[in-house]
Design an enzyme around this catalytic site. Structure first.
Site, PDB file in Angstrom:
ATOM      1  N   GLY B 150       0.822  -1.191   0.000  1.00  0.00           N
ATOM      2  CA  GLY B 150       0.000   0.000   0.000  1.00  0.00           C
ATOM      3  C   GLY B 150       0.861   1.247   0.000  1.00  0.00           C
ATOM      4  O   GLY B 150       2.067   1.194   0.281  1.00  0.00           O
ATOM      5  N   CYS B 151       0.248   2.361  -0.333  1.00  0.00           N
ATOM      6  CA  CYS B 151       0.999   3.610  -0.450  1.00  0.00           C
ATOM      7  C   CYS B 151       1.504   4.075   0.909  1.00  0.00           C
ATOM      8  O   CYS B 151       2.698   4.359   1.075  1.00  0.00           O
ATOM      9  CB  CYS B 151       0.143   4.677  -1.124  1.00  0.00           C
TER      10      CYS B 151
END
Lengths: 345, 345, 345, 345
Positions: B150-151
């Site tokens: 995920g970012c």
């Protein structure tokens, strides 16, 4: 390898040029020069170059000694600053692309009237070529000195050239209503371009008096074959980049939108960087690229054609167009280093 | 040439991936697939591809028949949607990079607790590799299935790994206060992400309950060698792209800022995409690139270290990290197709 | 009518003050004064006043002669500039509200350490009152000299006061991660706050060294009853206005979110301008108002409480708080002239 | 007290109206009604009203029973939705201000041609008054049904009225190039108006086909005394609020800029809300106010006049103009509740 120098590398256009030349397969940046940031590593001013372009920005005074070591000099300085260095560079056999306004206007009177300065190099004007490749490709490829077009003129001339070349509109009816992102105002400390002064607002400026007007008129007159005058209104829009030009003209003969599209498609059929688009252009689709997107609408009710063009003011409106000119000057593939698509969002 | 397919190509991450793969010298995009825009040319949704990627987006149902013709499948779908297609693709010998959350968490209980879904492919979890190359490079290069991080976790884990690896901070003191641009919310019709709802405001969201929390904890626990919990607070910032994470930890021993810089520089000394920067990072310097910039400050008064990291959420936080993983999977030079610097402004 | 003068009326805080005083039913603006725009009509700098406030901005040197004609002087100047004029104004019996930092810190040593200047009016410090009405209402109403709080301290102190007053958290655990719009940087020509430098990016600045830190610590220490230190990290966000502060603290005892909400609601039960909100605050909901919205979350997993507060930095963080203080100084209804709700979007 | 109801209170225009009526000294809001948010407290959708407007939004179906208890009904619904309720309200003796398009066009054919719907209340068209007070003040004050003007028409008509009334320009030469903030697109879930789709870009839309065109033409034709057609091009600008209209016309006789200024100043000499400004207008100076700022430039080179007008699209372009109309309808001071100046920045 083409050895290049950039004068004014810390302004937005100069920096964009460094970005492009750094990744260009046939170019080596020989020096970056700056008025305001001498002896500072380039990567300290523009931190995206951290680890990549760490060279010190050299003093503008000291660049003369480097002229014998470069093949091309890009000048990205305010108008009036390009004269002496251009002469010197040409004397060294260095090709020059001036991103400023000093060699765009063929008439020294018009230059003086709009820029308030005497032209110091009138002898160079006849050989300087207006660097809009889609219009002057052959002359560019044979030139020593290129006057790289202004951002608004690039968007405006490309939008209107087919209409005027084919004499489809009344030349006295031309109105250009253009909108620009804030980077067009440059990177200097200025209250008017603070975030808090530009954000959440739009304004027109320089109405009936912007310096890009005579440049647009010179080139459109050449294309049309007679002198013409246009109304040109620039606006400041709260975004970093992009120019959108809405160009209006009164059709001389009835013409359908489809016919108009065919005319434009044919006119620009060999142009990689001109895209005639069905949807109306938006600046985001050309951001970071050398494209000029053009959309067309015929308004049957008023007999007008509306041509909308979009460019990135720092790219096709400045730095990437300068690279396109460089490619022509050195006989490289015209799109070399310019195969860039907008990054969205 | 690596033949690639993209599932969910019209979302922002999927589209960014198409952008990267299109210009990657060793990749050929075999198909683009979309839930919402079947049979529409890709260039009609994202007009910057006009003249370049005009392929129709194919139906997600119909991609099975293409599996035998591709080498790698990128999945950029909402969580819970990757299960059946991943199994099928792997069965065909296709390598899979899932940009969603379905294979990131090793525990199916934790997956269920945070995502509210049963995990349908628990059998694949042991072989799935968490695709953060700076931490798991070797396992990635030998994997068939990559769970692309995920970012927020990418920015957070990279910022904190050296501190926890060397047990320099109290693990119970870790707070991550992160800020993201709006593209993180995806490209779906939603009042909350309208221009007029996001512009000129900032808010925290998902406080003490964001789904990236267990992912961060899983990876930091692995690095630390014991289970730990962190406080993680995401914010929404009025900009298109970028994540900035401010990470706080209580130092266990006195440490100067210089010593800390040395530790980080050494920890990441072979990492092209990690830049330990003196100035504090800003998201603009990494926009459009695969870099993670990290800056460090020791606060002697409170005995805390503050680590600030910046990434582009759609790049190192999604698409370009997926390409980095692909390069590793296929034994290509890791930075191939990723030598990108931020375009400013 | 209260006759008011504003020193530094062309900065953003001073101008916002003029806006508020112009519409205040009990105030008459006697003069506007400016360093940089002497003898220019106020409406020429801020054109929204066209037809309304056309007064010339007077020279700061000449305001002494006006002191006998005013009841209150607002000073909105950079730190270090308020000393001589404050003494003179007080000598004339004029009440003073200083929106700058010169009278906020009780310790001249701390002032010197953080601001790098000798304090020229240490004699006034004991009588100066820190103008946060929700904390020091009675002292304010009896004061002659008000030190109007900084924007970050206002948001931070109001968020943390109940927790520290009731000793619910470990004081050594306090972290304040705050985010501000660009107007906080003022209206002076500066490359760092150009539109093109701030837009589409976020950064932290002044980490572990911002001048608002000692101010926050002084007031929180007073509330807590012992000296404490906090970690304070400000960020710059691409929006005009607003501060959002995320405040973290380790709970000393288990406490539910509901209990915490009750504590806050009771603590601020008589405060018109404090809204304890269920949803997490967003800066847009308080923009243009004097409200401080506060939301609470208990993170059971980590034993932390996260308090999020939102204010408008130019209003509750500067000008409208100054008016609130003025109302108290003159015994007017505290909310007079401040019944403003955010205009959306 | 005037008892008011708002239909469509959760859209941007309806909400702005609630904001204005809430603080209007002579109005009591009797109900707020919404299609999409029935039985939700208004302050939950627009949290700035927390503690102030907590009423539930009632069902649009149920408002009929409230008609006997109100004096005025504001309708802020999409076009085509105002017909039945308007008839009912008028039957109850309730005055109606429709902020939508249903009663603006006098010709049902033109309505059908541009809106694609049959007009269901053609019987009401003769008595409906176009609510632009600066043009139709007397008729407004005697009306029962007001068609509140569109945002673009308000800016355009006010900019061009003096030129056409005095027949100073060729009516066939009129071009209106207008730019709007995103709030003009309303508050509905829509990919095209997501933050990430609008930010950092500008586009034209509805070129040669926008529905405000016939409305502008109807009113300008009335002022001119003959039917005329105009070219109208709207643009979408990345900002929340504001409309800027650049209006072009060919002068029939030579006229200096000074003469033109005198003509405009005289034409609008009694108008509180029209400001003829020397500098070119910017939308920020009128944001949040009912002003229309107008600037003028004569371009001697092309014989054209360029009139630039600026309004806030949600205020003079919608809600505050509706209040101005209400004030006229009830014989209140026209500027009551509208003495608002833009808040900067």
């Amino acid at each position: 390898m083409i050895r290049a120098g950039i004068l004014g590398a810390t302004g937005y256009a100069g920096q964009q040029l460094a970005w492009l030349l750094f990744r260009h397969p046939h170019v080596k940046i020989h020096f970056l020069s700056s008025y305001n940031h001498t002896d500072v590593p380039f990567s300290q001013i523009y931190c995206q170059y951290e680890g990549f372009i760490q060279d010190l920005c050299i003093d503008i005074q000291s660049i003369e000694e480097h002229l014998s070591n470069i093949d091309i000099l890009f000048i990205a300085l305010p108008h009036g600053k390009a004269f002496p260095i251009t002469e010197k560079a040409l004397a060294y056999g260095v090709k020059v692309v001036d991103l400023g306004a000093d060699f765009r206007l063929k008439s020294t009177e018009i230059y003086k009237a709009w820029y308030g300065l005497d032209h110091e190099c009138s002898n160079l004007l006849s050989s300087a070529v207006y660097g809009l490749p889609e219009i002057h490709r052959i002359q560019i490829s044979q030139a020593q000195l290129i006057a790289n077009p202004g951002c608004y003129p690039t968007a405006s001339i490309l939008a209107l050239a087919p209409l005027l070349k084919h004499r489809l509109i009344d030349p006295s009816s031309v109105i250009i209503d253009a909108k620009s992102g804030v980077s067009g105002a440059g990177r200097s400390a200025n209250i008017a371009t603070l975030f808090t002064e530009c954000n959440e607002s739009i304004k027109a400026y320089g109405v009936a008096g912007h310096r890009h007007t005579p440049e647009i008129e010179q080139e459109l007159s050449l294309i049309y074959g007679e002198n013409l005058h246009v109304s040109f209104t620039p606006h400041l829009v709260p975004m970093n980049r992009g120019i959108l030009a809405a160009c209006y003209g009164k059709l001389l003969h009835k013409l359908t939108q489809e016919e108009l599209y065919e005319i434009y498609q044919f006119f620009y059929k060999d142009e990689y960087f001109i895209r005639i688009v069905e949807n109306l252009p938006e600046t985001r689709w050309v951001r970071g690229s050398n494209f000029c997107d053009i959309g067309l609408r015929v308004d049957g009710r008023t007999g007008r054609v509306i041509v909308i063009s979009a460019i990135d003011n720092l790219m096709k409106g400045a730095a990437s167009q300068a690279v396109q000119n460089m490619n022509l000057l050195f006989g490289i593939r015209e799109i070399e280093g310019l195969e860039l698509l907008a990054m969205i969002p």
